[in-house]
Write a protein that holds these residues in place. Structure first.
Motif, PDB file in Angstrom:
ATOM      1  N   PRO A 169       0.809  -1.222   0.000  1.00 54.93           N
ATOM      2  CA  PRO A 169       0.000   0.000   0.000  1.00 54.93           C
ATOM      3  C   PRO A 169       0.844   1.276   0.000  1.00 54.93           C
ATOM      4  N   ALA A 170       1.974   1.250   0.692  1.00 51.66           N
ATOM      5  CA  ALA A 170       2.860   2.420   0.705  1.00 51.66           C
ATOM      6  C   ALA A 170       3.460   2.649  -0.673  1.00 51.66           C
ATOM      7  N   ARG A 171       3.884   1.574  -1.328  1.00 49.36           N
ATOM      8  CA  ARG A 171       4.476   1.704  -2.666  1.00 49.36           C
ATOM      9  C   ARG A 171       3.449   2.200  -3.681  1.00 49.36           C
ATOM     10  N   ASP A 172       2.214   1.706  -3.571  1.00 49.07           N
ATOM     11  CA  ASP A 172       1.163   2.205  -4.465  1.00 49.07           C
ATOM     12  C   ASP A 172       0.915   3.689  -4.240  1.00 49.07           C
ATOM     13  N   LEU A 173       0.865   4.086  -2.983  1.00 50.23           N
ATOM     14  CA  LEU A 173       0.583   5.480  -2.644  1.00 50.23           C
ATOM     15  C   LEU A 173       1.676   6.416  -3.147  1.00 50.23           C
ATOM     16  N   VAL A 174       2.930   6.046  -2.959  1.00 54.87           N
ATOM     17  CA  VAL A 174       4.013   6.923  -3.418  1.00 54.87           C
ATOM     18  C   VAL A 174       4.038   6.991  -4.938  1.00 54.87           C
ATOM     19  N   ALA A 175       3.732   5.892  -5.617  1.00 55.62           N
ATOM     20  CA  ALA A 175       3.699   5.927  -7.080  1.00 55.62           C
ATOM     21  C   ALA A 175       2.591   6.847  -7.571  1.00 55.62           C
ATOM     22  N   ASP A 176       1.462   6.859  -6.878  1.00 55.80           N
ATOM     23  CA  ASP A 176       0.311   7.665  -7.296  1.00 55.80           C
ATOM     24  C   ASP A 176       0.416   9.142  -6.914  1.00 55.80           C
ATOM     25  N   HIS A 177       0.963   9.437  -5.737  1.00 56.55           N
ATOM     26  CA  HIS A 177       0.908  10.819  -5.229  1.00 56.55           C
ATOM     27  C   HIS A 177       2.251  11.403  -4.803  1.00 56.55           C
ATOM     28  N   GLY A 178       3.277  10.592  -4.684  1.00 53.94           N
ATOM     29  CA  GLY A 178       4.520  11.090  -4.111  1.00 53.94           C
ATOM     30  C   GLY A 178       5.465  11.713  -5.107  1.00 53.94           C
ATOM     31  N   ASP A 179       6.331  12.547  -4.576  1.00 50.97           N
ATOM     32  CA  ASP A 179       7.449  13.111  -5.329  1.00 50.97           C
ATOM     33  C   ASP A 179       8.763  12.464  -4.887  1.00 50.97           C
ATOM     34  N   VAL A 180       8.806  12.102  -3.596  1.00 49.76           N
ATOM     35  CA  VAL A 180       9.999  11.486  -3.019  1.00 49.76           C
ATOM     36  C   VAL A 180       9.554  10.318  -2.157  1.00 49.76           C
ATOM     37  N   TRP A 181      10.250   9.185  -2.289  1.00 46.09           N
ATOM     38  CA  TRP A 181       9.956   8.009  -1.470  1.00 46.09           C
ATOM     39  C   TRP A 181      11.058   7.848  -0.434  1.00 46.09           C
ATOM     40  N   PHE A 182      10.675   7.931   0.839  1.00 43.88           N
ATOM     41  CA  PHE A 182      11.598   7.662   1.940  1.00 43.88           C
ATOM     42  C   PHE A 182      11.636   6.154   2.168  1.00 43.88           C
ATOM     43  N   ILE A 183      12.820   5.571   2.089  1.00 42.72           N
ATOM     44  CA  ILE A 183      13.001   4.146   2.334  1.00 42.72           C
ATOM     45  C   ILE A 183      13.768   4.009   3.640  1.00 42.72           C
ATOM     46  N   ASN A 184      13.262   3.155   4.529  1.00 39.49           N
ATOM     47  CA  ASN A 184      13.953   2.944   5.794  1.00 39.49           C
ATOM     48  C   ASN A 184      15.268   2.226   5.547  1.00 39.49           C
ATOM     49  N   GLY A 185      16.201   2.388   6.476  1.00 37.80           N
ATOM     50  CA  GLY A 185      17.510   1.742   6.351  1.00 37.80           C
ATOM     51  C   GLY A 185      17.369   0.260   6.054  1.00 37.80           C
ATOM     52  N   GLN A 186      17.895  -0.162   4.946  1.00 35.72           N
ATOM     53  CA  GLN A 186      17.805  -1.547   4.484  1.00 35.72           C
ATOM     54  C   GLN A 186      19.120  -1.905   3.803  1.00 35.72           C
ATOM     55  N   PRO A 187      19.390  -3.204   3.672  1.00 38.08           N
ATOM     56  CA  PRO A 187      20.557  -3.596   2.863  1.00 38.08           C
ATOM     57  C   PRO A 187      20.395  -3.090   1.420  1.00 38.08           C
ATOM     58  N   LEU A 188      21.504  -2.718   0.788  1.00 37.51           N
ATOM     59  CA  LEU A 188      21.439  -2.112  -0.543  1.00 37.51           C
ATOM     60  C   LEU A 188      20.741  -2.995  -1.575  1.00 37.51           C
ATOM     61  N   GLU A 189      20.936  -4.307  -1.512  1.00 31.36           N
ATOM     62  CA  GLU A 189      20.255  -5.188  -2.470  1.00 31.36           C
ATOM     63  C   GLU A 189      18.743  -5.086  -2.316  1.00 31.36           C
ATOM     64  N   ASP A 190      18.252  -5.010  -1.080  1.00 33.53           N
ATOM     65  CA  ASP A 190      16.817  -4.853  -0.847  1.00 33.53           C
ATOM     66  C   ASP A 190      16.336  -3.506  -1.375  1.00 33.53           C
ATOM     67  N   VAL A 191      17.144  -2.461  -1.186  1.00 34.72           N
ATOM     68  CA  VAL A 191      16.781  -1.128  -1.680  1.00 34.72           C
ATOM     69  C   VAL A 191      16.677  -1.152  -3.203  1.00 34.72           C
ATOM     70  N   ARG A 192      17.639  -1.793  -3.860  1.00 32.22           N
ATOM     71  CA  ARG A 192      17.588  -1.889  -5.332  1.00 32.22           C
ATOM     72  C   ARG A 192      16.299  -2.566  -5.787  1.00 32.22           C
ATOM     73  N   SER A 193      15.938  -3.629  -5.111  1.00 30.66           N
ATOM     74  CA  SER A 193      14.721  -4.369  -5.458  1.00 30.66           C
ATOM     75  C   SER A 193      13.466  -3.520  -5.230  1.00 30.66           C
TER      76      SER A 193
END
Length: 178
Positions: free
Chosen positions: A116-140
């Motif tokens: 739901p967060a990913r859908d919301l940012v795709a629809d209305h966001g300009d910037v997506w804040f991603i919590n600290g995660q391993p870089l491979e997870d961030v890429r995905s």
């Protein structure tokens, strides 16, 4: 005193009706000369809402509420006249003037990695804040969101939380991660 620093307000939709929030946002946008942003925080801090006597619905329900909320705020900040009859909000021909003279509307940041967060940012966001995660997870995560439709909006920008673990040695820092 500044001319370049962006002012970002973390807003929990349950704490603010969309009309006065949009009005305040446009006022701050004017004062800051186009440097204000709304950070939409849908699913966090149960104790704060409980202390305010506000319910804390299930995760996905908070995103449904936040989606309706930001759809109203977004349109008001763009200077549109809004008539909205949704589940949570009923607005009849309301508009804010003057509209933002610096850009179409203040920036919208959205956090969270759930669907739901990913859908919301795709629809209305300009910037997506991603919590600290391993870089491979961030890429995905970024690959997933970048495949979602943006409906003519500019490309999404990304922000990533980083955590510094300071210890006397690298070995001690790595041990503290466990």
């Amino acid at each position: 005193l500044t001319s370049k620093i962006e002012i970002i307000a973390a807003i929990k939709p349950y704490l603010y009706h969309p009309v006065p929030l949009a009005k305040m946002a446009l006022g701050i946008e004017q004062i800051s000369r186009g440097r204000f942003a709304v950070n939409l925080v849908n699913a966090w801090n149960r104790p704060e809402l409980a202390k305010a006597g506000i319910g804390f619905p299930d995760h996905d329900d908070r995103y449904v509420y936040g989606r309706e909320w930001i759809s109203v705020v977004d349109r008001l900040m763009r200077g549109e006249t809004v008539t909205h009859n949704g589940k949570e909000f009923h607005i009849d021909g309301y508009s804010l003037h003057p509209a933002d003279p610096f850009r179409p509307r203040p920036a919208i940041y959205v956090g969270g990695e759930s669907d739901p967060a990913r859908d919301l940012v795709a629809d209305h966001g300009d910037v997506w804040f991603i919590n600290g995660q391993p870089l491979e997870d961030v890429r995905s995560l970024i690959a997933d969101v970048s495949r979602r439709p943006r409906n003519g909006q500019p490309p999404l920008r990304y922000g990533l939380s980083a955590f510094v673990i300071a210890r006397d040695t690298d070995e001690a820092a790595h041990r503290s991660e466990e």
